[in-house]
Motif scaffolding. Structure first.
Motif, PDB file in Angstrom:
ATOM      1  N   ALA A 152       0.827  -1.206   0.000  1.00 12.30           N
ATOM      2  CA  ALA A 152       0.000   0.000   0.000  1.00 12.30           C
ATOM      3  C   ALA A 152       0.863   1.259   0.000  1.00 12.30           C
ATOM      4  CB  ALA A 152      -0.937  -0.012   1.208  1.00 12.30           C
ATOM      5  N   TRP A 153       1.954   1.234   0.766  1.00 18.19           N
ATOM      6  CA  TRP A 153       2.866   2.378   0.811  1.00 18.19           C
ATOM      7  C   TRP A 153       3.494   2.623  -0.554  1.00 18.19           C
ATOM      8  CZ3 TRP A 153       8.175   3.056   0.102  1.00 18.19           C
ATOM      9  CH2 TRP A 153       8.711   4.260   0.579  1.00 18.19           C
ATOM     10  N   MET A 154       3.921   1.569  -1.216  1.00 17.02           N
ATOM     11  CA  MET A 154       4.488   1.718  -2.553  1.00 17.02           C
ATOM     12  C   MET A 154       3.446   2.247  -3.534  1.00 17.02           C
ATOM     13  SD  MET A 154       7.726   1.115  -2.933  1.00 17.02           S
ATOM     14  CE  MET A 154       7.898   0.715  -4.689  1.00 17.02           C
ATOM     15  N   ALA A 155       2.234   1.736  -3.476  1.00 16.37           N
ATOM     16  CA  ALA A 155       1.180   2.204  -4.379  1.00 16.37           C
ATOM     17  C   ALA A 155       0.918   3.693  -4.163  1.00 16.37           C
ATOM     18  CB  ALA A 155      -0.100   1.400  -4.150  1.00 16.37           C
ATOM     19  N   SER A 156       0.834   4.108  -2.903  1.00 18.33           N
ATOM     20  CA  SER A 156       0.602   5.517  -2.605  1.00 18.33           C
ATOM     21  C   SER A 156       1.730   6.390  -3.121  1.00 18.33           C
ATOM     22  CB  SER A 156       0.434   5.692  -1.090  1.00 18.33           C
ATOM     23  OG  SER A 156       0.282   7.049  -0.742  1.00 18.33           O
ATOM     24  N   ALA A 157       2.962   5.942  -2.918  1.00 15.66           N
ATOM     25  CA  ALA A 157       4.117   6.719  -3.357  1.00 15.66           C
ATOM     26  C   ALA A 157       4.195   6.841  -4.865  1.00 15.66           C
ATOM     27  CB  ALA A 157       5.404   6.089  -2.811  1.00 15.66           C
ATOM     28  N   LEU A 158       3.668   5.852  -5.574  1.00 15.33           N
ATOM     29  CA  LEU A 158       3.764   5.812  -7.034  1.00 15.33           C
ATOM     30  C   LEU A 158       2.490   6.287  -7.725  1.00 15.33           C
ATOM     31  CD1 LEU A 158       5.542   2.350  -7.417  1.00 15.33           C
ATOM     32  CD2 LEU A 158       6.601   4.624  -7.472  1.00 15.33           C
ATOM     33  N   GLY A 159       1.476   6.647  -6.952  1.00 15.66           N
ATOM     34  CA  GLY A 159       0.234   7.102  -7.555  1.00 15.66           C
ATOM     35  C   GLY A 159      -0.610   5.988  -8.135  1.00 15.66           C
ATOM     36  N   LEU A 160      -0.496   4.785  -7.587  1.00 20.79           N
ATOM     37  CA  LEU A 160      -1.257   3.635  -8.059  1.00 20.79           C
ATOM     38  C   LEU A 160      -2.317   3.269  -7.024  1.00 20.79           C
ATOM     39  CD1 LEU A 160       1.713   1.374  -9.262  1.00 20.79           C
ATOM     40  CD2 LEU A 160       0.422   3.058 -10.596  1.00 20.79           C
ATOM     41  N   ALA A 161      -3.343   2.575  -7.460  1.00 20.33           N
ATOM     42  CA  ALA A 161      -4.338   2.048  -6.541  1.00 20.33           C
ATOM     43  C   ALA A 161      -3.820   0.758  -5.915  1.00 20.33           C
ATOM     44  CB  ALA A 161      -5.649   1.786  -7.283  1.00 20.33           C
ATOM     45  N   ALA A 162      -4.378   0.391  -4.761  1.00 18.95           N
ATOM     46  CA  ALA A 162      -4.001  -0.854  -4.099  1.00 18.95           C
ATOM     47  C   ALA A 162      -5.240  -1.542  -3.556  1.00 18.95           C
ATOM     48  CB  ALA A 162      -3.011  -0.593  -2.969  1.00 18.95           C
ATOM     49  N   GLU A 163      -5.298  -2.848  -3.732  1.00 18.50           N
ATOM     50  CA  GLU A 163      -6.381  -3.693  -3.241  1.00 18.50           C
ATOM     51  C   GLU A 163      -5.741  -4.736  -2.333  1.00 18.50           C
ATOM     52  OE1 GLU A 163     -10.484  -4.490  -3.064  1.00 18.50           O
ATOM     53  OE2 GLU A 163      -9.518  -2.985  -4.353  1.00 18.50           O
ATOM     54  N   VAL A 164      -6.101  -4.727  -1.041  1.00 18.79           N
ATOM     55  CA  VAL A 164      -5.444  -5.583  -0.063  1.00 18.79           C
ATOM     56  C   VAL A 164      -6.479  -6.465   0.622  1.00 18.79           C
ATOM     57  CG1 VAL A 164      -3.994  -5.653   2.004  1.00 18.79           C
ATOM     58  CG2 VAL A 164      -3.660  -3.830   0.310  1.00 18.79           C
ATOM     59  N   PHE A 165      -6.216  -7.771   0.636  1.00 24.13           N
ATOM     60  CA  PHE A 165      -7.106  -8.751   1.248  1.00 24.13           C
ATOM     61  C   PHE A 165      -6.455  -9.258   2.534  1.00 24.13           C
ATOM     62  CE2 PHE A 165      -8.095  -8.490  -3.167  1.00 24.13           C
ATOM     63  CZ  PHE A 165      -9.467  -8.702  -3.261  1.00 24.13           C
ATOM     64  N   VAL A 166      -7.208  -9.230   3.629  1.00 22.54           N
ATOM     65  CA  VAL A 166      -6.653  -9.624   4.922  1.00 22.54           C
ATOM     66  C   VAL A 166      -7.574 -10.631   5.597  1.00 22.54           C
ATOM     67  CG1 VAL A 166      -5.527  -7.381   5.207  1.00 22.54           C
ATOM     68  CG2 VAL A 166      -7.755  -7.782   6.247  1.00 22.54           C
ATOM     69  N   PRO A 167      -7.009 -11.608   6.322  1.00 19.40           N
ATOM     70  CA  PRO A 167      -7.856 -12.491   7.134  1.00 19.40           C
ATOM     71  C   PRO A 167      -8.443 -11.721   8.305  1.00 19.40           C
ATOM     72  CG  PRO A 167      -5.546 -12.925   7.565  1.00 19.40           C
ATOM     73  CD  PRO A 167      -5.578 -11.936   6.439  1.00 19.40           C
ATOM     74  N   ALA A 168      -9.554 -12.188   8.811  1.00 14.45           N
ATOM     75  CA  ALA A 168     -10.272 -11.459   9.858  1.00 14.45           C
ATOM     76  C   ALA A 168      -9.459 -11.289  11.126  1.00 14.45           C
ATOM     77  CB  ALA A 168     -11.593 -12.175  10.157  1.00 14.45           C
ATOM     78  N   TYR A 169      -8.459 -12.163  11.363  1.00 11.94           N
ATOM     79  CA  TYR A 169      -7.685 -12.068  12.600  1.00 11.94           C
ATOM     80  C   TYR A 169      -6.546 -11.052  12.524  1.00 11.94           C
ATOM     81  CZ  TYR A 169      -4.527 -15.226  10.062  1.00 11.94           C
ATOM     82  OH  TYR A 169      -3.708 -15.796   9.129  1.00 11.94           O
ATOM     83  N   ALA A 170      -6.328 -10.417  11.391  1.00 10.79           N
ATOM     84  CA  ALA A 170      -5.240  -9.450  11.272  1.00 10.79           C
ATOM     85  C   ALA A 170      -5.430  -8.316  12.273  1.00 10.79           C
ATOM     86  CB  ALA A 170      -5.165  -8.893   9.857  1.00 10.79           C
ATOM     87  N   ALA A 171      -4.324  -7.759  12.760  1.00  9.81           N
ATOM     88  CA  ALA A 171      -4.375  -6.703  13.765  1.00  9.81           C
ATOM     89  C   ALA A 171      -5.114  -5.481  13.228  1.00  9.81           C
ATOM     90  CB  ALA A 171      -2.960  -6.320  14.194  1.00  9.81           C
ATOM     91  N   ALA A 172      -6.058  -4.987  14.009  1.00 11.65           N
ATOM     92  CA  ALA A 172      -6.870  -3.848  13.583  1.00 11.65           C
ATOM     93  C   ALA A 172      -6.006  -2.619  13.320  1.00 11.65           C
ATOM     94  CB  ALA A 172      -7.931  -3.543  14.635  1.00 11.65           C
ATOM     95  N   SER A 173      -4.957  -2.433  14.111  1.00 13.37           N
ATOM     96  CA  SER A 173      -4.095  -1.268  13.921  1.00 13.37           C
ATOM     97  C   SER A 173      -3.386  -1.315  12.575  1.00 13.37           C
ATOM     98  CB  SER A 173      -3.073  -1.177  15.055  1.00 13.37           C
ATOM     99  OG  SER A 173      -2.263  -2.335  15.097  1.00 13.37           O
ATOM    100  N   THR A 174      -2.955  -2.501  12.163  1.00 19.90           N
ATOM    101  CA  THR A 174      -2.280  -2.633  10.876  1.00 19.90           C
ATOM    102  C   THR A 174      -3.260  -2.418   9.735  1.00 19.90           C
ATOM    103  OG1 THR A 174      -0.743  -4.203  11.889  1.00 19.90           O
ATOM    104  CG2 THR A 174      -0.768  -4.089   9.496  1.00 19.90           C
ATOM    105  N   ILE A 175      -4.473  -2.954   9.857  1.00 23.18           N
ATOM    106  CA  ILE A 175      -5.495  -2.704   8.843  1.00 23.18           C
ATOM    107  C   ILE A 175      -5.739  -1.201   8.706  1.00 23.18           C
ATOM    108  CG2 ILE A 175      -7.933  -3.017   8.259  1.00 23.18           C
ATOM    109  CD1 ILE A 175      -7.787  -5.766   9.600  1.00 23.18           C
TER     110      ILE A 175
END
Length: 382
Positions: A131-154
């Motif tokens: 996501a950081w790379m996409a933002s820096a390059l002006g690209l969109a990002a689609e990220v899929f996460v399992p439900a147990y992923a840390a809320a802060s990281t999401i």
């Protein structure tokens, strides 16, 4: 490569040892990853922190924490793999090999690739790096996460402008969704950190990006005028970071070779199970608070390096990792799940009943240098 075979890990013993792995050699990593990363604005080496109290506890010469929790302000080492993989993937998409700097990549992406989307599945910080790379390059990002992923990281991923889809089930389920989404949407580039048949380039580039950690580590130990690393503890998810460690050290001719210790969550110890069986294994999904280590099938690309180059492995309980996380000394960096698991693994291997034999098999003495990799910050705890 045989297909992964589902098994259940029920062995009481949570360790593995194969000292002969220190005699195994592989080809060196030759990439421009480290040079490219040095051109990223704000990029600096992460600190190598001495921890005297751990050296005393373990009866060795020096213990250091390689603290990746401060890498580029993103809380994890994983941007190293994401940055280099995105660079190589975009260059391949354009049919060029001339992109060598971050500014060059950003200029090229802005002019040629503005309609592309980066897609990935993640348990946390790999997705943040993408996501950081996409933002820096002006690209969109689609990220899929399992439900147990840390809320802060999401939340951090969303803050970088990525669209996040929360997937019920495991990391592997999230990865299936990411692959399907990428196949269904044109002008999407999949940036995944594990491999499968026909998909090896990106995870190979990710492992190349991770080598920067160990290049920095070697230079930092040399500047400390201390002995080279004798035991390196690395946490394992899908295995790409451990793959990079194996490729970095097992391609060198230096004798003696360091012992390489992989550390997994007890409920997701697929590498340990695979090492015991000497073939790739897949474990059933199970819960662990160590979400960054919650992967149940090693990357097939990483597996040959892990099988031949790891000379020790350990699985630790959530309780022992949480204890390591919450009992930090003042001089010790705040440990995230991966670093705490490594500390718990070192305690299991180097203290308690039978430690003299384990230390002998690891090639340690009272003068040895031990390093653990703290892969992320404490906010990664689920």
């Amino acid at each position: 490569m045989r297909a992964a075979v589902p098994v259940r890990s029920t062995d009481a013993d949570k360790t593995y040892s194969a000292p002969e792995a220190r005699a195994w050699r592989c080809a060196a990593i030759h990439s421009g990853a480290s040079d490219f990363q040095l051109t990223i604005p704000g990029f600096t080496a992460t600190p190598l922190v001495p921890t005297k109290h751990l050296a005393e506890e373990f009866g060795v010469g020096r213990v250091f924490v390689k603290n990746e929790a401060v890498r580029l302000g993103l809380g994890s080492y994983e941007v190293l793999g994401a940055s280099w993989a995105v660079c190589r993937l975009l260059a391949m998409t354009l049919g060029t090999s001339t992109i060598q700097t971050f500014d060059g990549l950003r200029t090229t992406a802005s002019a040629e690739l503005g309609k592309y989307t980066l897609a990935t599945a993640t348990q946390g910080h790999h997705g943040l790096g993408v996501a950081w790379m996409a933002s820096a390059l002006g690209l969109a990002a689609e990220v899929f996460v399992p439900a147990y992923a840390a809320a802060s990281t999401i939340g951090d991923i969303v803050a970088k402008g990525a669209h996040v889809t929360i997937v019920p089930g495991s990391y592997e389920d999230a990865m299936t969704e990411a692959v399907n989404w990428a196949h269904a949407n044109r002008q999407t580039l999949l940036v995944q950190d594990t491999s499968w048949a026909g998909y090896v380039d990106v995870p190979r580039w990710i492992a190349e990006g991770y080598q920067t950690i160990f290049l920095e580590l070697d230079r930092q130990l040399s500047s400390e005028e201390t002995l080279p690393v004798a035991l390196l503890a690395v946490p394992i998810g899908v295995g790409s970071l451990a793959q990079a460690a194996v490729q970095h050290y097992r391609s060198q001719t230096a004798i003696p070779q360091p012992s390489l210790l992989s550390v997994e969550a007890e409920n997701a110890a697929a590498v340990l199970a695979s090492l015991r069986e000497r073939r790739l294994q897949s474990l059933p999904s199970a819960k662990t608070h160590l979400s960054e280590l919650n992967s149940h099938t090693p990357s097939p690309l990483a597996w040959p390096f892990l099988r031949n180059g790891l000379d020790a492995a350990v699985a630790v309980s959530d309780a022992s990792a949480l204890a390591a996380m919450t009992h930090n000394a003042d001089s010790q960096p705040s440990l995230g799940p991966g670093g705490a698991a490594c500390l718990a693994g070192l305690r299991l291997m180097l203290t308690g009943r039978g430690n003299a034999e384990r230390r002998h098999r690891l090639g340690l003495d009272a003068h040895s240098t031990v390093v653990l990799v703290n892969t992320e910050g404490r906010d990664s705890l689920h």
